[in-house]
Enzyme design. Structure first.
Site, PDB file in Angstrom:
ATOM      1  N   ARG A  51       8.050   4.625  14.885  1.00  0.00           N
ATOM      2  CA  ARG A  51       9.473   4.982  14.968  1.00  0.00           C
ATOM      3  C   ARG A  51       9.661   6.492  14.966  1.00  0.00           C
ATOM      4  O   ARG A  51      10.746   6.989  15.236  1.00  0.00           O
ATOM      5  CB  ARG A  51      10.219   4.404  13.758  1.00  0.00           C
ATOM      6  N   LYS A 144      -3.771  -8.394   6.944  1.00  0.00           N
ATOM      7  CA  LYS A 144      -3.380  -9.141   5.758  1.00  0.00           C
ATOM      8  C   LYS A 144      -2.095  -8.533   5.193  1.00  0.00           C
ATOM      9  O   LYS A 144      -1.853  -7.347   5.453  1.00  0.00           O
ATOM     10  CB  LYS A 144      -4.501  -9.147   4.729  1.00  0.00           C
ATOM     11  N   HIS A 174     -11.174  -7.276   6.214  1.00  0.00           N
ATOM     12  CA  HIS A 174     -12.144  -6.209   6.491  1.00  0.00           C
ATOM     13  C   HIS A 174     -13.436  -6.369   5.681  1.00  0.00           C
ATOM     14  O   HIS A 174     -14.456  -5.794   6.028  1.00  0.00           O
ATOM     15  CB  HIS A 174     -11.532  -4.815   6.326  1.00  0.00           C
ATOM     16  N   HIS A 236     -10.460 -12.057   0.295  1.00  0.00           N
ATOM     17  CA  HIS A 236     -11.783 -11.430   0.156  1.00  0.00           C
ATOM     18  C   HIS A 236     -12.756 -12.272  -0.676  1.00  0.00           C
ATOM     19  O   HIS A 236     -13.870 -12.549  -0.254  1.00  0.00           O
ATOM     20  CB  HIS A 236     -11.680 -10.050  -0.493  1.00  0.00           C
ATOM     21  N   LYS A 328      -7.800  -4.393 -11.148  1.00  0.00           N
ATOM     22  CA  LYS A 328      -7.584  -2.959 -10.979  1.00  0.00           C
ATOM     23  C   LYS A 328      -7.764  -2.275 -12.331  1.00  0.00           C
ATOM     24  O   LYS A 328      -7.658  -2.901 -13.366  1.00  0.00           O
ATOM     25  CB  LYS A 328      -6.167  -2.712 -10.465  1.00  0.00           C
TER      26      LYS A 328
HETATM   27  P1  NAD Z   1       2.392   1.836   6.339  1.00  0.00           P
HETATM   28  O1  NAD Z   1       3.708   1.557   5.700  1.00  0.00           O
HETATM   29  O2  NAD Z   1       1.660   3.073   5.983  1.00  0.00           O
HETATM   30  O3  NAD Z   1       2.573   1.842   7.918  1.00  0.00           O
HETATM   31  C1  NAD Z   1       3.408   0.943   8.569  1.00  0.00           C
HETATM   32  C2  NAD Z   1       3.793   1.522   9.899  1.00  0.00           C
HETATM   33  O4  NAD Z   1       4.739   0.645  10.516  1.00  0.00           O
HETATM   34  C3  NAD Z   1       4.452   2.891   9.825  1.00  0.00           C
HETATM   35  O5  NAD Z   1       3.901   3.672  10.846  1.00  0.00           O
HETATM   36  C4  NAD Z   1       5.907   2.580  10.085  1.00  0.00           C
HETATM   37  O6  NAD Z   1       6.588   3.656  10.714  1.00  0.00           O
HETATM   38  C5  NAD Z   1       5.775   1.428  11.043  1.00  0.00           C
HETATM   39  N1  NAD Z   1       7.006   0.627  11.113  1.00  0.00           N
HETATM   40  C6  NAD Z   1       7.662   0.048  10.081  1.00  0.00           C
HETATM   41  N2  NAD Z   1       8.778  -0.570  10.542  1.00  0.00           N
HETATM   42  C7  NAD Z   1       8.795  -0.376  11.885  1.00  0.00           C
HETATM   43  C8  NAD Z   1       9.686  -0.746  12.905  1.00  0.00           C
HETATM   44  N3  NAD Z   1      10.788  -1.462  12.663  1.00  0.00           N
HETATM   45  N4  NAD Z   1       9.408  -0.363  14.170  1.00  0.00           N
HETATM   46  C9  NAD Z   1       8.302   0.358  14.447  1.00  0.00           C
HETATM   47  N5  NAD Z   1       7.424   0.743  13.523  1.00  0.00           N
HETATM   48  C10 NAD Z   1       7.679   0.388  12.246  1.00  0.00           C
HETATM   49  O7  NAD Z   1       1.502   0.535   6.094  1.00  0.00           O
HETATM   50  P2  NAD Z   1      -0.078   0.434   6.185  1.00  0.00           P
HETATM   51  O8  NAD Z   1      -0.644   0.711   4.846  1.00  0.00           O
HETATM   52  O9  NAD Z   1      -0.590   1.219   7.328  1.00  0.00           O
HETATM   53  O10 NAD Z   1      -0.284  -1.137   6.435  1.00  0.00           O
HETATM   54  C11 NAD Z   1      -0.069  -1.730   7.705  1.00  0.00           C
HETATM   55  C12 NAD Z   1      -0.488  -3.203   7.614  1.00  0.00           C
HETATM   56  O11 NAD Z   1      -1.871  -3.268   7.308  1.00  0.00           O
HETATM   57  C13 NAD Z   1       0.228  -3.988   6.515  1.00  0.00           C
HETATM   58  O12 NAD Z   1       0.397  -5.324   6.933  1.00  0.00           O
HETATM   59  C14 NAD Z   1      -0.772  -3.956   5.357  1.00  0.00           C
HETATM   60  O13 NAD Z   1      -0.606  -5.056   4.495  1.00  0.00           O
HETATM   61  C15 NAD Z   1      -2.087  -4.011   6.108  1.00  0.00           C
HETATM   62  N6  NAD Z   1      -3.223  -3.422   5.374  1.00  0.00           N
HETATM   63  C16 NAD Z   1      -3.237  -2.093   5.089  1.00  0.00           C
HETATM   64  C17 NAD Z   1      -4.329  -1.557   4.424  1.00  0.00           C
HETATM   65  C18 NAD Z   1      -4.419  -0.083   4.100  1.00  0.00           C
HETATM   66  O14 NAD Z   1      -5.489   0.359   3.637  1.00  0.00           O
HETATM   67  N7  NAD Z   1      -3.382   0.706   4.315  1.00  0.00           N
HETATM   68  C19 NAD Z   1      -5.406  -2.374   4.049  1.00  0.00           C
HETATM   69  C20 NAD Z   1      -5.368  -3.724   4.363  1.00  0.00           C
HETATM   70  C21 NAD Z   1      -4.266  -4.234   5.037  1.00  0.00           C
END
Ligand code: NAD
Length: 488
Positions: A51, A144, A174, A236, A328
């Site tokens: 966004r 996830k 992962h 996991h 944790k």
């Molecule tokens: P985050 O909040 O950092 O990133 C989410 C992204 O989605 C952001 O770039 C945000 O701008 C975008 N977004 C949100 N609403 C939007 C919309 N309406 N239109 C367009 N873009 C939009 O989250 P994250 O930590 O990167 O996690 C992403 C996914 O991966 C989640 O489902 C999370 O559960 C999963 N996940 C993340 C991790 C991690 O290490 N961060 C690990 C395992 C799983």
């Protein structure tokens, strides 16, 4: 020496949530490393969706920041040239035609990576299809959490199945991309040594531990809705249990492996005894917040720690406990699977020789991925026959280093598997649902237990009550401890 790298044909990867934490911290570095290794070829397009009001140069600058720590490599320009950016709110109608036109219709593999919050998985998938972006070579990567219980997971899966074939859906865990996890399958199925003793007759019990030193950090609000059972065990820990307990598949292909994992999940004895589920939450102190402070909810009843006693009701494992624990703010960051074998049937040594320790095969996932086999040997030296336990240790990083190779991150392997169309390391719909059915019961037991989760000191091994879970069977948990190379 260079690792054997088989390049993949140029492909399109669309990363929804391209400005988010996962994309920046894991996906972009993983893709960059695969390009440097020669596996991702010029002509590949990586289209980030976000966004944020930036153009493609703005996104490339952001990505350059994410790759900053890999300063020694000089291929960044080539990588950044592969990146594109489409600004859109995925819940609206704008931006989709732009994405469709950027993708074109050249018949190449295209993958859509849903690196966005779970409530966006369905809206994004529906709009992708409506915008005409789905092709026969399309894959959908789902992060996830995949649901929060059986019903929500089944609803998500049913909706995805109305839009994409099961062969197109890649549900990521992962942990399955870790070198050690795959090595577990090699260890079990490429060596004749273990199979005859891999059963209830010779294995006393199995312990699976995923311990983190950090607290809930910035994820408090999310975590408080979720808890350790749903966040860690459903995916996991149960996946690790499947790989340890499954029967040998007939071949190493995606459905053969996943059929066997599913049988394990379906053989898990339903949890009945409330004493088999122990939940905890950490206390604060020494400048660290308590769990309740970290999640900002004094009424919270969710758990930052859980220990479980599971049994697999089948011929191979009948009566062998599988103890699972994760939490944790524990003493150290440590993930391992320990297969503890039964004692030798009889000792020929005098009491003065000391006790014979049971053999333990410990498979470490982090830190220092590797495998250790605990053996009892004679203490070297002239002091007569004295027995000591000693580890036969293989740390993969050392082995790889000697060959001039580095340990790939799990995401490197998994993203490339998506492009290659290999689903072996991804969860199938029925696996996810079977895991939820079993976990729902654990969540219900935890919810029906009077009082809040048991308190435990920060940087400890968890609540005392979790010790009882194994002590009452006359067993002990393995220590949670850091290894020398663990920086935390
Ligand atoms: P985050 O909040 O950092 O990133 C989410 C992204 O989605 C952001 O770039 C945000 O701008 C975008 N977004 C949100 N609403 C939007 C919309 N309406 N239109 C367009 N873009 C939009 O989250 P994250 O930590 O990167 O996690 C992403 C996914 O991966 C989640 O489902 C999370 O559960 C999963 N996940 C993340 C991790 C991690 O290490 N961060 C690990 C395992 C799983």
């Amino acid at each position: 020496m260079v690792g054997r790298v088989i390049p993949v044909e140029p492909f399109d990867l669309v990363v929804f949530g391209g400005t988010g934490d996962l994309a920046q911290r894991k996906l972009l570095p993983a893709l960059y490393h695969r390009m440097c290794a020669g596996q991702i070829l010029p002509g590949t397009r990586i289209i980030a969706i976000g966004r944020r009001d930036i153009d493609v140069d703005g996104y490339r600058a952001l990505a350059a920041g994410a790759l900053q720590e890999f300063a020694s490599e000089d291929r960044k320009g080539d990588f950044l040239a592969m990146l594109d950016y489409v600004k859109m709110d995925v819940t609206g109608g704008e931006g989709w035609p732009t994405l469709a036109s950027r993708l074109g219709d050249d018949g190449r593999v295209r993958a859509f990576y849903l690196s966005v919050a779970p409530h966006l998985f369905v809206p994004v998938s529906e709009r992708l299809v409506a915008a005409g972006c789905r092709t026969p070579g399309t894959r959908l990567v789902v992060e996830k959490p995949q649901g929060s219980d059986f019903v929500s997971a089944e609803t998500l899966n049913r909706t995805l199945a109305s839009l994409f074939g099961e062969r197109q859906v890649y549900r990521i865990d992962h942990y399955l991309g870790k070198e050690t996890v795959q090595n577990l399958m090699a260890l079990r199925f490429a060596n004749a040594l273990f199979e005859p003793i891999w059963n209830a007759r010779h294995v006393d019990h199995v312990q699976i531990t995923v311990a983190e030193r950090i607290g809930v950090e910035g994820r408090g609000a999310y975590y408080d809705q979720t808890g350790a059972l749903r966040d860690m065990v459903q995916n996991h820990l149960l996946q690790l249990l499947c790989l340890i307990a499954m029967e040998p598949p007939a071949t190493f292909n995606a459905d053969a492996v996943r059929d066997e994992k599913l049988k394990v999940l379906l053989s898990l004895a339903p949890l009945e005894n409330p004493a088999d589920v122990v939940c905890g939450r950490y206390l604060g102190g020494d400048g660290m917040g308590s769990y309740l402070e970290d999640v900002g909810n004094p009424e919270s009843r969710s758990e930052s720690f859980v220990a479980l006693r599971a049994e697999i009701a089948n011929w191979r494992w009948n009566g062998t406990p599988f103890y699972l624990r994760t939490g944790k703010r524990l003493r150290a960051r440590m993930s391992e699977i320990a297969v503890v074998f039964k004692d030798a049937p009889h000792s020929i040594f005098p009491p003065a020789a000391g006790a014979m320790a049971p053999n333990v095969l410990a498979i470490r996932l982090q830190p220092d991925e590797g495998i250790t086999l605990g053996l009892t040997i004679k203490e070297p030296g002239p002091g007569g026959m004295r027995l000591i336990g000693t580890p036969l240790d293989m740390t993969f990083a050392d082995t790889l280093e000697r060959q001039g190779l580095t340990m790939p991150d799990a995401y490197e392997r998994l993203v490339l598997d998506v492009i290659r169309g290999d689903q072996t390391l991804f969860m199938r719909r029925d696996e996810v649902e079977a895991a939820w059915r079993w976990i729902d019961r654990a969540v219900a037991i935890a919810g029906n237990t009077p009082g809040p989760p048991h308190a435990y000191e920060s940087l400890s091994a968890g609540p005392e009550e979790a010790l009882m879970l194994v002590h009452r069977d006359g067993r002990r948990w393995r220590p949670i401890m850091a290894r020398a190379s663990d920086e935390q």
